[in-house]
Design a protein around this motif. Structure first.
Motif, PDB file in Angstrom:
ATOM      1  N   THR A 296     -24.189  41.530 -10.876  1.00 10.70           N
ATOM      2  CA  THR A 296     -24.289  40.859  -9.586  1.00 10.70           C
ATOM      3  C   THR A 296     -25.952  40.912  -9.166  1.00 10.70           C
ATOM      4  OG1 THR A 296     -23.926  41.250  -7.116  1.00 10.70           O
ATOM      5  CG2 THR A 296     -23.698  43.385  -8.632  1.00 10.70           C
ATOM      6  N   ASP A 297     -26.191  39.851  -8.272  1.00  7.42           N
ATOM      7  CA  ASP A 297     -27.569  39.960  -7.914  1.00  7.42           C
ATOM      8  C   ASP A 297     -27.939  40.893  -6.776  1.00  7.42           C
ATOM      9  OD1 ASP A 297     -26.535  38.236  -6.026  1.00  7.42           O
ATOM     10  OD2 ASP A 297     -27.966  36.698  -6.668  1.00  7.42           O
ATOM     11  N   LEU A 298     -27.164  41.567  -5.991  1.00 11.39           N
ATOM     12  CA  LEU A 298     -27.214  42.678  -5.105  1.00 11.39           C
ATOM     13  C   LEU A 298     -27.644  43.840  -5.883  1.00 11.39           C
ATOM     14  CD1 LEU A 298     -24.936  40.725  -3.955  1.00 11.39           C
ATOM     15  CD2 LEU A 298     -24.490  42.595  -2.124  1.00 11.39           C
ATOM     16  N   ALA A 299     -28.957  44.081  -5.662  1.00 19.28           N
ATOM     17  CA  ALA A 299     -29.607  45.353  -6.665  1.00 19.28           C
ATOM     18  C   ALA A 299     -28.897  46.717  -6.349  1.00 19.28           C
ATOM     19  CB  ALA A 299     -31.097  45.439  -6.385  1.00 19.28           C
ATOM     20  N   CYS A 300     -28.521  46.901  -5.298  1.00 18.89           N
ATOM     21  CA  CYS A 300     -27.750  48.025  -4.947  1.00 18.89           C
ATOM     22  C   CYS A 300     -26.613  48.310  -5.631  1.00 18.89           C
ATOM     23  CB  CYS A 300     -27.744  48.572  -3.437  1.00 18.89           C
ATOM     24  SG  CYS A 300     -26.867  47.238  -2.479  1.00 18.89           S
ATOM     25  N   LEU A 301     -25.684  47.395  -5.486  1.00 15.18           N
ATOM     26  CA  LEU A 301     -24.487  47.387  -6.231  1.00 15.18           C
ATOM     27  C   LEU A 301     -24.634  47.510  -7.721  1.00 15.18           C
ATOM     28  CD1 LEU A 301     -22.333  44.840  -4.089  1.00 15.18           C
ATOM     29  CD2 LEU A 301     -21.776  47.207  -4.423  1.00 15.18           C
ATOM     30  N   SER A 302     -25.392  46.750  -8.168  1.00 16.65           N
ATOM     31  CA  SER A 302     -25.757  46.606  -9.596  1.00 16.65           C
ATOM     32  C   SER A 302     -26.162  48.112 -10.220  1.00 16.65           C
ATOM     33  CB  SER A 302     -26.806  45.379  -9.885  1.00 16.65           C
ATOM     34  OG  SER A 302     -27.308  45.610 -11.103  1.00 16.65           O
TER      35      SER A 302
ATOM     36  N   GLN B 122     -24.618  52.161 -13.225  1.00 19.62           N
ATOM     37  CA  GLN B 122     -24.767  53.748 -13.438  1.00 19.62           C
ATOM     38  C   GLN B 122     -23.442  54.408 -13.745  1.00 19.62           C
ATOM     39  OE1 GLN B 122     -26.458  55.899  -9.912  1.00 19.62           O
ATOM     40  NE2 GLN B 122     -24.853  57.370 -10.294  1.00 19.62           N
ATOM     41  N   THR B 123     -22.402  54.006 -13.058  1.00 19.09           N
ATOM     42  CA  THR B 123     -20.989  54.367 -12.972  1.00 19.09           C
ATOM     43  C   THR B 123     -20.426  54.145 -14.544  1.00 19.09           C
ATOM     44  OG1 THR B 123     -20.558  54.078 -10.607  1.00 19.09           O
ATOM     45  CG2 THR B 123     -18.790  54.073 -12.112  1.00 19.09           C
TER      46      THR B 123
ATOM     47  N   LEU C  46     -20.070  56.128  -1.070  1.00 22.19           N
ATOM     48  CA  LEU C  46     -19.674  55.749   0.363  1.00 22.19           C
ATOM     49  C   LEU C  46     -20.364  54.733   0.862  1.00 22.19           C
ATOM     50  CD1 LEU C  46     -17.959  56.877   2.859  1.00 22.19           C
ATOM     51  CD2 LEU C  46     -20.037  58.025   3.424  1.00 22.19           C
ATOM     52  N   MET C  47     -21.807  54.703   0.568  1.00 18.33           N
ATOM     53  CA  MET C  47     -22.458  53.544   1.374  1.00 18.33           C
ATOM     54  C   MET C  47     -22.868  52.265   0.591  1.00 18.33           C
ATOM     55  SD  MET C  47     -22.307  54.901   4.243  1.00 18.33           S
ATOM     56  CE  MET C  47     -23.008  53.747   5.393  1.00 18.33           C
ATOM     57  N   VAL C  48     -22.587  52.430  -0.663  1.00 16.29           N
ATOM     58  CA  VAL C  48     -22.837  51.057  -1.576  1.00 16.29           C
ATOM     59  C   VAL C  48     -21.464  50.524  -1.849  1.00 16.29           C
ATOM     60  CG1 VAL C  48     -24.071  50.053  -3.350  1.00 16.29           C
ATOM     61  CG2 VAL C  48     -25.219  52.096  -2.046  1.00 16.29           C
ATOM     62  N   THR C  49     -20.893  50.934  -3.019  1.00 12.89           N
ATOM     63  CA  THR C  49     -19.714  50.194  -3.203  1.00 12.89           C
ATOM     64  C   THR C  49     -18.718  50.467  -2.155  1.00 12.89           C
ATOM     65  OG1 THR C  49     -19.169  52.659  -4.517  1.00 12.89           O
ATOM     66  CG2 THR C  49     -20.007  50.564  -5.803  1.00 12.89           C
ATOM     67  N   GLY C  50     -18.441  51.436  -1.620  1.00 14.83           N
ATOM     68  CA  GLY C  50     -17.483  51.797  -0.433  1.00 14.83           C
ATOM     69  C   GLY C  50     -17.683  50.750   0.658  1.00 14.83           C
TER      70      GLY C  50
ATOM     71  N   ARG D 294     -33.493  52.305   3.936  1.00  6.21           N
ATOM     72  CA  ARG D 294     -33.838  53.590   4.532  1.00  6.21           C
ATOM     73  C   ARG D 294     -33.696  54.588   3.507  1.00  6.21           C
ATOM     74  NH1 ARG D 294     -31.812  53.271   9.167  1.00  6.21           N
ATOM     75  NH2 ARG D 294     -30.019  54.985   8.901  1.00  6.21           N
ATOM     76  N   MET D 295     -32.561  54.550   2.911  1.00  2.00           N
ATOM     77  CA  MET D 295     -32.141  55.759   1.993  1.00  2.00           C
ATOM     78  C   MET D 295     -32.442  55.552   0.581  1.00  2.00           C
ATOM     79  SD  MET D 295     -31.447  57.820   4.443  1.00  2.00           S
ATOM     80  CE  MET D 295     -31.329  59.147   3.182  1.00  2.00           C
ATOM     81  N   SER D 296     -32.830  54.296   0.125  1.00  2.00           N
ATOM     82  CA  SER D 296     -33.055  54.034  -1.200  1.00  2.00           C
ATOM     83  C   SER D 296     -34.391  53.195  -1.521  1.00  2.00           C
ATOM     84  CB  SER D 296     -31.750  53.508  -1.920  1.00  2.00           C
ATOM     85  OG  SER D 296     -31.839  51.842  -1.321  1.00  2.00           O
ATOM     86  N   ASP D 297     -34.653  53.020  -2.994  1.00  2.00           N
ATOM     87  CA  ASP D 297     -35.821  52.183  -3.207  1.00  2.00           C
ATOM     88  C   ASP D 297     -35.105  50.876  -4.018  1.00  2.00           C
ATOM     89  OD1 ASP D 297     -34.806  53.168  -5.687  1.00  2.00           O
ATOM     90  OD2 ASP D 297     -36.988  53.608  -6.425  1.00  2.00           O
ATOM     91  N   TYR D 298     -33.634  50.787  -3.557  1.00  2.00           N
ATOM     92  CA  TYR D 298     -33.040  49.307  -4.299  1.00  2.00           C
ATOM     93  C   TYR D 298     -33.717  48.139  -3.936  1.00  2.00           C
ATOM     94  CZ  TYR D 298     -29.346  52.779  -5.850  1.00  2.00           C
ATOM     95  OH  TYR D 298     -28.803  54.112  -6.166  1.00  2.00           O
ATOM     96  N   CYS D 299     -33.767  47.988  -2.582  1.00  2.00           N
ATOM     97  CA  CYS D 299     -34.123  46.744  -1.828  1.00  2.00           C
ATOM     98  C   CYS D 299     -35.586  46.077  -2.662  1.00  2.00           C
ATOM     99  CB  CYS D 299     -34.088  46.765  -0.449  1.00  2.00           C
ATOM    100  SG  CYS D 299     -32.902  47.522   0.293  1.00  2.00           S
ATOM    101  N   ARG D 300     -36.402  47.199  -3.120  1.00  2.00           N
ATOM    102  CA  ARG D 300     -37.717  46.491  -3.726  1.00  2.00           C
ATOM    103  C   ARG D 300     -37.525  45.452  -4.761  1.00  2.00           C
ATOM    104  NH1 ARG D 300     -40.685  52.407  -4.370  1.00  2.00           N
ATOM    105  NH2 ARG D 300     -40.604  52.962  -2.095  1.00  2.00           N
ATOM    106  N   THR D 301     -36.412  45.788  -5.601  1.00  2.00           N
ATOM    107  CA  THR D 301     -36.368  44.722  -6.467  1.00  2.00           C
ATOM    108  C   THR D 301     -35.099  43.815  -6.328  1.00  2.00           C
ATOM    109  OG1 THR D 301     -34.876  46.149  -7.627  1.00  2.00           O
ATOM    110  CG2 THR D 301     -37.047  46.477  -8.285  1.00  2.00           C
ATOM    111  N   CYS D 302     -34.575  43.568  -5.146  1.00  2.00           N
ATOM    112  CA  CYS D 302     -33.477  42.753  -5.023  1.00  2.00           C
ATOM    113  C   CYS D 302     -33.820  41.399  -4.769  1.00  2.00           C
ATOM    114  CB  CYS D 302     -32.682  43.435  -4.067  1.00  2.00           C
ATOM    115  SG  CYS D 302     -31.284  42.496  -3.662  1.00  2.00           S
ATOM    116  N   ALA D 303     -32.725  40.390  -5.347  1.00  2.00           N
ATOM    117  CA  ALA D 303     -33.092  39.252  -5.127  1.00  2.00           C
ATOM    118  C   ALA D 303     -32.971  38.531  -3.464  1.00  2.00           C
ATOM    119  CB  ALA D 303     -31.899  38.387  -5.965  1.00  2.00           C
ATOM    120  N   TYR D 304     -32.373  39.642  -2.914  1.00  2.00           N
ATOM    121  CA  TYR D 304     -32.299  39.097  -1.448  1.00  2.00           C
ATOM    122  C   TYR D 304     -33.277  40.172  -0.621  1.00  2.00           C
ATOM    123  CZ  TYR D 304     -27.543  37.492  -2.973  1.00  2.00           C
ATOM    124  OH  TYR D 304     -26.482  36.757  -3.449  1.00  2.00           O
ATOM    125  N   ASP D 305     -33.480  39.702   0.602  1.00  5.43           N
ATOM    126  CA  ASP D 305     -34.329  40.166   1.441  1.00  5.43           C
ATOM    127  C   ASP D 305     -33.781  41.067   2.425  1.00  5.43           C
ATOM    128  OD1 ASP D 305     -36.517  40.961   3.210  1.00  5.43           O
ATOM    129  OD2 ASP D 305     -37.058  38.835   3.547  1.00  5.43           O
TER     130      ASP D 305
END
Ligand code: FAD
Ligand code: DLZ
Ligand code: SF4
Length: 503
Positions: A342-348, A353-354, A366-370, A429-440
């Protein structure tokens, strides 16, 4: 003296198990069986399968060395009937036993089956700090069921972090200090890696051959599979990660699956570690001045609070709790939950990792997949089966309430006081996932807007009547209501377009 068959399950690898305490090494036979029915009821991750079978084989070896007579049935034994009931029947016939004993299993489906098995005595599982019937009595008739109330009872009951009847440090809960973002430059310990021995090697070969198409990277396999190694892993956590555990408990970092987490739930839930002994060791670290109170309290709360609380809810609300769907969510689970594509970097990040580790820490679950599933309106039962399959620590008694109660609000607020729904801002706020994401993550509308932002408002709008009645969500509903109609329409349309593209 006539003997009995003592059945030990794959997550009951504790020498102090109730079924073993009253058993007789000379007269009784221990039975352990690898069976397809348990490997198949959800498509367990291949690392989870390897862990369970290897840990079972090591436990059986240890029992034999300790003087027990153990019948161990392997998955590939040609006579294997494929079910625990079939194996118990076979073992009882083999030894001419009329009676058998088991410790209560951790899943309702298996308990129901066992109640039909002739000659079987089912003993309570007392490896927990709260008795499940006692929990039900406490919960029954209470207006609001809150973990914090239960937790305080458990602190008093165990005496953990108590000073003269008062909570150590003058407060019960230091969660407010446990929300720091982690810097990628921070020195992070890694959980110890245990090289597979000959027993594990054989299991890995069997899992690779028997489950070639299952989800999950099998190797490298580094889990502890014995009590000694699990204790060593926990000792390493105490020394190197616990001091920072609290501070970075909610942080997420790309490429850092473990941060300062203990990574012991797989061992604990299988019976290789003892919850009270762990908490006492954590308290001793704090009393010795080696870890701050926010870390010690945070860890102890997870074990004597959340872990016991969710188990109590599970047994109190089963059967039926696996089918709750208060928010009427019916969207199928997107395919990318099984591929990470998926191009959602946090979910990917969380899903790959899972796939690789059979592990994600609490905030990732809780806050990403859930959170995504909640906002997108994914069917909670399908999501429950996913969580039960993909994590090495997953058994229904702990996974189900966390999924349908805490993360999906599918029980209508029995377990959690509000839905854990958040826009992309929380993840940013809690991660660095957004830095490389296709979305803003800062964009609130349009094709590049973070889907969590769109879906958040779609969720609030879908459930505004219910959420307006929840004091912790009412503000979000008021904000939605204040949006101009064209803004509401655009958000709704963009979210609908995104949802239509979910496969
Ligand atoms: P740490 O973060 O180091 O915490 C220490 C210990 O506290 C854990 O080992 C665990 O035993 C206990 N703990 C922490 N939070 C919880 C919790 N909410 N419920 C129960 N115990 C807790 N945990 C499982 O053990 N099995 C599951 O199947 C499971 N499924 C989950 C599903 C969802 C949707 C969510 C949101 C959470 C789930 N959890 C589950 C809880 C939690 O995510 C894991 O216990 C934790 O991530 C395990 O990693 P750790 O050992 O590094 O934990
Ligand atoms: C998870 C699991 C798996 C994969 N295989 C077995 C098995 O072959 N034999 C067994 O006794 N237990 C296994 N388990 C653990 C059981 O599924 C677990 O005991 C029940 O789900 C109750 O918690
Ligand atoms: Fe996730 Fe949105 Fe951040 Fe992308 S921008 S990583 S989708 S929160």
């Amino acid at each position: 003296m006539t003997g009995r068959t003592i059945l030990i399950l794959g997550d009951q690898l504790s020498p102090q198990l109730a079924a073993l305490r009253g058993a007789n090494r000379a007269a009784d036979r221990v039975l352990m069986a690898e069976v397809m029915a348990e490997a198949d009821y959800v498509p367990h991750h291949r690392k989870k399968l390897a862990f369970v079978f290897s840990a079972m084989r090591h436990f059986a070896q240890g029992m034999r060395a300790d003087g027990w007579q153990v019948d161990y049935v392997r998955l590939d034994d040609p006579a294997n009937t494929g079910t625990l009931g079939g194996e118990l029947r076979r073992a009882m016939a083999r030894h001419g036993h009329a009676r058998a004993v088991v410790t209560e299993p951790g899943e309702w489906r298996l308990l129901q089956q066992m109640r039909e098995w002739p000659g079987l005595e089912i003993l309570p599982d007392d490896r927990f700090l709260a008795d499940r019937h006692g929990f039900a009595a406490w919960a029954e008739g209470r207006k609001g069921l809150r973990m914090e109330h239960f937790y305080r009872l458990m602190r008093r009951k165990t005496g953990l972090l108590m000073d003269g009847g008062e909570p150590a440090g003058g407060r019960w809960n230091f969660d407010a200090e446990n929300r720091s973002r982690a810097d990628p430059d921070l020195a992070m310990p890694r959980p110890p890696r245990f090289a597979p021995d000959a027993i594990t090697r054989e299991v890995l070969d069997m899992v690779a051959a028997r489950f070639p198409d299952r989800f999950g990277t099998l190797e490298p396999f580094w889990f502890a599979v014995t009590r000694t190694d699990a204790e060593a892993a926990f000792a390493q956590f105490l020394r190197h990660a616990l001091p920072q555990f609290g501070t970075y408990q909610d942080a997420m970092l790309a490429g850092q699956p473990f941060l300062f987490h203990a990574v012991v739930s797989t061992y604990l839930n299988a019976g290789l570690l003892d919850p009270l002994a762990m908490c006492r060791a954590v308290e001793a670290e704090w009393r010795a001045g080696r870890v701050p109170l926010n870390s010690a309290e945070g860890f102890i709360r997870q074990i004597i609070g959340w872990r016991e609380f969710v188990r109590g809810i599970y047994w109190w609300r089963m059967p039926g709790y696996d089918r709750v769907n208060a928010l009427d969510a019916h969207r199928p689970l997107p395919e990318f939950y099984w591929s990470g594509e998926t191009d959602l970097a946090c979910l990917s990040a969380c899903i790959t990792q899972t796939r690789d580790e059979a592990y994600a820490h609490h905030i990732q679950r809780l806050m990403v997949t859930g959170n995504f599933a909640l906002l997108a309106g994914i069917d909670p039962h399908a999501l429950h089966e996913w969580y039960l399959a993909v994590y090495a620590d997953a058994y229904e008694w702990v996974e189900l309430p966390n999924t349908v109660g805490m993360s999906q609000f599918a029980d209508g607020g029995l377990l959690a006081s509000k839905p854990y729904a958040a826009s992309g801002a929380y993840i940013d706020r809690m991660s660095d996932y957004c830095r490389t994401c296709a979305y803003d993550v800062k964009a609130k509308a349009g094709p590049r807007a973070c889907p969590f932002n769109l879906l958040y408002w779609h969720f609030v709008a879908r459930h505004q009547d219910r959420l307006a009645r929840n004091p912790r969500m009412a503000q979000a509903v008021r904000t939605w209501e204040r949006f101009a109609p064209d803004r509401q329409e655009q958000l709704w349309r963009d979210a609908e377009r995104f949802l239509a593209g979910l496969a």
